[in-house]
Scaffold this active site. Sequence first.
Site, PDB file in Angstrom:
ATOM      1  CB  SER B  27      -0.923   0.007   1.227  1.00 53.76           C
ATOM      2  OG  SER B  27      -0.163  -0.134   2.411  1.00 53.76           O
ATOM      3  CE1 TYR B  36       3.715  -5.838  -4.506  1.00 50.82           C
ATOM      4  CE2 TYR B  36       1.795  -4.458  -4.896  1.00 50.82           C
ATOM      5  CZ  TYR B  36       3.099  -4.604  -4.473  1.00 50.82           C
ATOM      6  OH  TYR B  36       3.792  -3.520  -3.983  1.00 50.82           O
ATOM      7  CE  LYS B 222      10.634   2.470  -2.352  1.00 50.81           C
ATOM      8  NZ  LYS B 222      10.875   2.272  -3.806  1.00 50.81           N
ATOM      9  CG  ASP B 252       7.854   5.576  -3.588  1.00 48.19           C
ATOM     10  OD1 ASP B 252       7.895   4.373  -3.919  1.00 48.19           O
ATOM     11  OD2 ASP B 252       7.337   6.455  -4.300  1.00 48.19           O
ATOM     12  CG  ASN B 254       3.925   5.247  -4.605  1.00 47.10           C
ATOM     13  OD1 ASN B 254       4.425   5.158  -3.490  1.00 47.10           O
ATOM     14  ND2 ASN B 254       4.080   4.303  -5.530  1.00 47.10           N
ATOM     15  CD  GLU B 305       7.050   2.722  -9.018  1.00 51.72           C
ATOM     16  OE1 GLU B 305       7.999   2.913  -8.230  1.00 51.72           O
ATOM     17  OE2 GLU B 305       5.938   2.348  -8.653  1.00 51.72           O
ATOM     18  CG  ASP B 328       9.022  -1.922 -13.684  1.00 53.84           C
ATOM     19  OD1 ASP B 328       8.584  -2.763 -14.479  1.00 53.84           O
ATOM     20  OD2 ASP B 328       8.637  -1.839 -12.508  1.00 53.84           O
ATOM     21  CB  ALA B 356      12.118  -5.007  -7.168  1.00 52.40           C
ATOM     22  CD  GLU B 386      11.217  -1.164  -4.473  1.00 48.98           C
ATOM     23  OE1 GLU B 386      11.163  -0.878  -5.684  1.00 48.98           O
ATOM     24  OE2 GLU B 386      10.369  -0.776  -3.634  1.00 48.98           O
TER      25      GLU B 386
END
Lengths: 451, 451
Positions: B27, B36, B222, B252, B254, B305, B328, B356, B386
């Site tokens: 999340s 996933y 992270k 991060d 996102n 990514e 990616d 990853a 990652e």
Amino acid sequence: MPSSTPRITAIETYDVRFPTSRELDGSDAMNPDPDYSAAYVVLRTSQEDEPDGHGFTFTIGRGNDVQVAAIRSLAPHLVGRDAAALAADPGALYRDLIGDSQLRWLGPEKGVMHMAIGAVVNAAWDLAARRAGLPLWQLLAEAEPEWLLTQVDFRYLTDALTPDEALGLLRRGRQGAAERTALLRAEGCPAYTTSPGWLGYSDAKLTRLAERAVAEGFTQIKLKVGADLEADRRRLRAARAAVGPGVRIAVDANQRWDVDQAVQWVSALREFDPYWIEEPTSPDDVLGHAAVRRGVAPVRVATGEHAQNRVVVKQLLQAGAIDIFQLDATRVAGVNENLAILLLAAKFGVPVCPHAGGVGLSELVQHLAMFDFVALAGATPERVIEYADHLHEHFTDPVRIRSGRYLAPTAPGFSAAMRPAALAEYAYPDGEFWATELAVEAGPPRPHPGP
Amino acid sequence: MPSSTPRITAIETYDVRFPTSRELDGSDAMNPDPDYSAAYVVLRTSQEDEPDGHGFTFTIGRGNDVQVAAIRSLAPHLVGRDAAALAADPGALYRDLIGDSQLRWLGPEKGVMHMAIGAVVNAAWDLAARRAGLPLWQLLAEAEPEWLLTQVDFRYLTDALTPDEALGLLRRGRQGAAERTALLRAEGCPAYTTSPGWLGYSDAKLTRLAERAVAEGFTQIKLKVGADLEADRRRLRAARAAVGPGVRIAVDANQRWDVDQAVQWVSALREFDPYWIEEPTSPDDVLGHAAVRRGVAPVRVATGEHAQNRVVVKQLLQAGAIDIFQLDATRVAGVNENLAILLLAAKFGVPVCPHAGGVGLSELVQHLAMFDFVALAGATPERVIEYADHLHEHFTDPVRIRSGRYLAPTAPGFSAAMRPAALAEYAYPDGEFWATELAVEAGPPRPHPGP
């Protein structure tokens, strides 16, 4: 809940393909044999006497079934929606779809899934305009600026355009709207035609069609270039001879070149006075377009039919990469995102000359261009809408071109609806046309070449 | 034709979804509840004793069926291909797929269709590596530079990287390759872990997992940020207390922020010494990332990514927009395009720290990172891969992490193959897990909210 509240009860999808590759209508340096196709959707409402909503994504053949699958995947977001609420706020649907975080991963906001969202969002606007009894251009032009603002997603734009700035542009845009509306109804909007210039046409056909375009009143034509320089020079020479010095000739490379190659090739065409070079390189290359523009000036640079979303458009404008933006009705997430794009272009003072080389793109994009003329950017002299003379007979409210100009639609809606007979005949693979075609071809449609 | 020539006889596709949303594994501020998933493909060969090729696109749930449909649409390009020829030149398949002009329209080179091409191209490389009896990283590291060059598409790149320059990078990259290979086999490659930092975890879970990561030898963790500033400060304070001053903490967002918001938010986190800010804004915003980087320096900026293709990567580098590129394995068109991207990053001297956070991404991307280490960029101190500690049990050749480092795979192939039992159990919607789940839920999985 009153039983008479109309709801979206179903979405119907159609994989429709027109065999344009047979005549090489639509051919260019990157797409030698396109079959102009539509991943078509209808939002059906629960009551017979309530309007449905029609929309589509334009593709060029293979993969249209994937595009249809993407549209179908949005059904849970649509079925059960109150049609009146949808019409009153199509932005709510747009936000729900863009905000579906799992679907978002497939972009974000680009490609097949984003264009699927565009098809259903456009269908929602078609439904809204039909319910209002207005052609979409008029619904948009008469809408309150404060309401239009609610239809725009400013995420990722605020470093170039704030909501307050957008409101100012919309309010200023309305000044003189009544006069421009009268002008629009009387004279329409200027068009240019790509029909003479498909790459697969002979020089004789090019010349004939170019002469006809001038006779019909067009003041600009467009030629496809980029496969062979000597052929391009020959064809451009023929076109210039056919139309004379006063008619603009735009050229379009459909993304064929790298940056340096673009500058060199356009230089070699300069003696024929090209008006703009379109898609000189990758549509994703903002910096590349800017470099091409510096190198080919004063020839103008145009792009946009593959601009994937408002973030790319923002950067093209921030980087001073283009002279003309070529809005596309089905590439992005529908009217809502195209409103953001029109506002960005207006902020930066870049004229919008929409792309319409496709099936049904003219029908849709005329509404956006006419809204822009009446209520946003106003009368900008460089503004022209692309026109290609094929496939309009398949629409129930086809574009009307007179003396090289688009006449303003009067029928309610977004002019998106195709004739049921066309949907039936060109449905892929089982419509009458394709069922016969595919039975005739031996083996699978695309035999593997092998090693 | 000898009867023993193996050919691709079929492609099999699987819509596989793991219910990670239940535990909020994965999340973040943009994706609150991802499942996933993999749109998984197998290229079957005509002979039992010949290796197949496995690949997949990573998604997060809804739309995985559309991604599978896109992969299936590529079947005509695959079925009938000579497996030996495919293994000898996967670039030929890549070029055929990228060059299908009708499919290209759906991008170009972005989104669902581009990722579908990536899945099958990766499957071709898996097949090639298995036929060679080598893990992919080793096949790539030992390949002749002249041959690797043939696998790269330089279209749209030549203003930043020419084939000659790429050849030079590859040749220089091989210097010391034997020593680095020995080092890789002995020690592996450094990793960082995202597992402590998923947004949906409690502070207690974050602290516990952060402490565990340090105990396991990770030198970087992270954290997801971007939903709530006070919560981010609280969590970052807790993480810093848990790991101490010497362990890097990357953050991060996102894609949550606009440019100005990104600069302000990161400033408010600075007291906790964040190592990099990842995806501060739209992945499409090259100019925006550059502006953020200027504003947050010396905090590093990382993205990648969602970098849709090599053209966007080129511009991120040209614009000086990033400190770290996060390759990616399944976002672009497979190994061929990632080779171009690794070459671009090497040309500009930007370290590649692969993304990853997904299912199977670790398994794939370790090969690309190890090739980069052994035979291209070499030993760059900032280079980390990652790692997230979930779902590896579903793979037949899962990653091996020891003391915070990825060990080099030894099994032939791209480590892409999932266990048949996993494919069966988590097939959507009919595998054992989902058939039960969906029967339990009343009504459709995602009821429409309605007005």
